[in-house]
Design a protein around this motif. Structure first.
Motif, PDB file in Angstrom:
ATOM      1  N   SER A 299      42.139  51.728  77.222  1.00 56.10           N
ATOM      2  CA  SER A 299      43.344  51.504  76.411  1.00 56.10           C
ATOM      3  C   SER A 299      43.135  50.547  75.237  1.00 56.10           C
ATOM      4  O   SER A 299      43.575  50.853  74.115  1.00 56.10           O
TER       5      SER A 299
ATOM      6  N   LYS B  11      50.776  52.744  75.645  1.00 55.22           N
ATOM      7  CA  LYS B  11      50.820  53.956  74.822  1.00 55.22           C
ATOM      8  C   LYS B  11      49.571  54.817  74.999  1.00 55.22           C
ATOM      9  O   LYS B  11      49.583  56.011  74.683  1.00 55.22           O
ATOM     10  N   GLU B  12      48.488  54.198  75.465  1.00 50.58           N
ATOM     11  CA  GLU B  12      47.231  54.923  75.643  1.00 50.58           C
ATOM     12  C   GLU B  12      46.693  54.678  77.046  1.00 50.58           C
ATOM     13  O   GLU B  12      45.750  53.909  77.259  1.00 50.58           O
TER      14      GLU B  12
ATOM     15  N   GLU C 279      44.282  57.637  81.775  1.00 50.45           N
ATOM     16  CA  GLU C 279      44.293  59.046  82.182  1.00 50.45           C
ATOM     17  C   GLU C 279      44.142  59.979  80.995  1.00 50.45           C
ATOM     18  O   GLU C 279      43.742  61.144  81.153  1.00 50.45           O
ATOM     19  N   LYS C 280      44.453  59.482  79.806  1.00 48.67           N
ATOM     20  CA  LYS C 280      44.350  60.325  78.609  1.00 48.67           C
ATOM     21  C   LYS C 280      42.922  60.778  78.362  1.00 48.67           C
ATOM     22  O   LYS C 280      42.702  61.826  77.747  1.00 48.67           O
TER      23      LYS C 280
ATOM     24  N   THR D  13      42.772  64.100  80.081  1.00 48.46           N
ATOM     25  CA  THR D  13      43.760  65.120  79.712  1.00 48.46           C
ATOM     26  C   THR D  13      43.736  65.473  78.224  1.00 48.46           C
ATOM     27  O   THR D  13      44.204  66.544  77.840  1.00 48.46           O
ATOM     28  N   TYR D  14      43.207  64.573  77.389  1.00 48.85           N
ATOM     29  CA  TYR D  14      43.278  64.758  75.944  1.00 48.85           C
ATOM     30  C   TYR D  14      42.623  66.058  75.498  1.00 48.85           C
ATOM     31  O   TYR D  14      43.158  66.784  74.652  1.00 48.85           O
TER      32      TYR D  14
ATOM     33  N   ASP E 164      44.706  69.220  76.180  1.00 44.22           N
ATOM     34  CA  ASP E 164      46.079  69.237  75.684  1.00 44.22           C
ATOM     35  C   ASP E 164      46.151  70.139  74.447  1.00 44.22           C
ATOM     36  O   ASP E 164      45.601  69.803  73.392  1.00 44.22           O
TER      37      ASP E 164
ATOM     38  N   SER F 112      47.446  68.356  71.163  1.00 43.57           N
ATOM     39  CA  SER F 112      46.491  67.435  70.532  1.00 43.57           C
ATOM     40  C   SER F 112      45.362  68.205  69.860  1.00 43.57           C
ATOM     41  O   SER F 112      44.950  67.889  68.734  1.00 43.57           O
TER      42      SER F 112
END
Length: 359
Positions: A200, A260-261, A264-265, A268-269, A272, A275
């Motif tokens: 993050s 905000k970040e 887990e992103k 998943t990023y 997505d 994105s």
């Protein structure tokens, strides 16, 4: 004895790379404006000239691209088998570089590799450039090294990066010393906080706004807020509530940025669709508005070397004219004769180191 805060304020990270949010935003807008102006001029002066000029990336779009390439760096770093600290240092180098340089000017795909290699150097971790070269397809050692000096200039030769990982280990030791919580709770918070710190802060601007300890407390507050409150009660015992509330407000602001970040992103990023679609659009836009003189960093470096080699060498001074060296090395006349006499005396003695001690 200097406090931890006083020592941090002496670091290059605080002096050169700490900004208020408004100041950082202004810097990025200025960088974007300068890049648009310079690239427009080069495109108009090219043969044939570019007409009409393409749509350039906005500051917001540049920031979106920067976050994308930071994620690319963090995804690539484990393939190089780099420790966590080096991955974090490389990511911060990339983000520092693009504060005063535009993604339209220098290609981020190439800077990612250079940041990983130079991050190893900055952290004293030996890594052969060939190992990074083998990790990336269609990459040569020359491509990685070509951007090294450009990177150093962009980060203002500030190679020291202070991370919150060490602060986390100290906080865990303090929690165990207090003895108010069982080890399972502390271990869970430790693990989750470390997961947050590894991701993050590196894809947000918290390193530009907060100290490593503040970042650590903010991440731990996400993992287990009660642990942070307990440490703050201990730290501010007898000092009143005003200072504690002020520090807690700073931690809360940092926490909001980190949330905000979430880590887990990272998984998943890439899956997505929204994105992926947005980045594809920006990549196509970036291809059209890149600086034509800086797309190939290897060629740019070669051109600079050739230009430096063609510079006329300074003419030698006429015989007898002083060049200032006589203050250190003598004036080339009487001193030369004196040195020659000393040399002959040493040669006659037969031992350049002189007679034995006590002789």
């Amino acid at each position: 004895m200097a406090t931890e805060d006083a020592r941090y304020r002496q670091s290059s990270q605080y002096r050169l790379w700490s900004f208020t949010p408004s100041h950082l935003s202004t810097l990025r807008e200025k960088t974007n404006t300068l890049a648009r102006t310079h690239i427009s001029n080069r495109m108009r002066a090219s043969d044939p000239p570019v007409d009409p000029l393409p749509d350039f990336l906005t500051p917001a779009e540049e920031y979106q691209m920067l976050n994308h390439f930071t994620l690319e760096l963090l995804r690539a770093a484990p393939y190089c088998k780099l420790p966590t600290d080096i991955q974090a240092t490389a990511a911060i180098f990339l983000r520092r570089f693009y504060v005063t340089n535009s993604v339209m000017t220098y290609p981020p795909q190439e800077l990612i590799k250079t940041c990983l290699f130079f991050g190893c150097k900055a952290e004293g971790y030996f890594m052969r450039v060939q190992k990074i070269t083998d990790t990336f397809p269609n990459t040569t050692s020359e491509m990685i090294l070509a951007a090294e000096y450009v990177l150093c200039q962009g980060i203002r030769f500030a190679f020291d990066v202070r991370h919150p990982f060490r602060a986390l280990e100290g906080a865990v030791m303090e929690l165990r010393r207090l003895g108010d919580f069982d080890d399972d709770r502390i271990n869970r918070a430790h693990k989750r906080t470390r997961e947050i710190l590894k991701f993050s802060p590196l894809v947000t601007d918290v390193y530009f706004h907060y100290t490593p300890s503040q970042i650590m407390y903010a991440a731990m507050a996400i993992a287990d807020e009660g642990l942070v409150h307990r440490m703050m009660r201990e730290a501010f015992a007898g000092q009143g509530e005003e200072m504690k509330d002020k520090i807690w407000g700073v931690i809360e602001n940092c926490r909001a940025m980190l949330e905000k970040e979430p880590p887990e992103k990272m998984s998943t990023y890439w899956n997505d669709p929204e994105s992926t679609k947005a980045i594809k659009v920006l990549r196509k836009k970036l291809v059209k508005c890149r600086d034509p003189d800086r797309v190939d960093l290897v060629a740019l470096q070669k051109a600079r070397r050739e230009q430096a080699a063609q510079k006329p060498k300074p003419k030698p001074k006429p015989k007898g004219e002083s060049n200032g060296d006589e203050k250190v090395f003598g004036n080339g006349n009487g001193n030369t004769l004196e040195r020659e006499a000393k040399r002959r005396k040493v040669a006659a003695d037969g031992d350049i180191f002189g007679p034995p001690l006590g002789a």
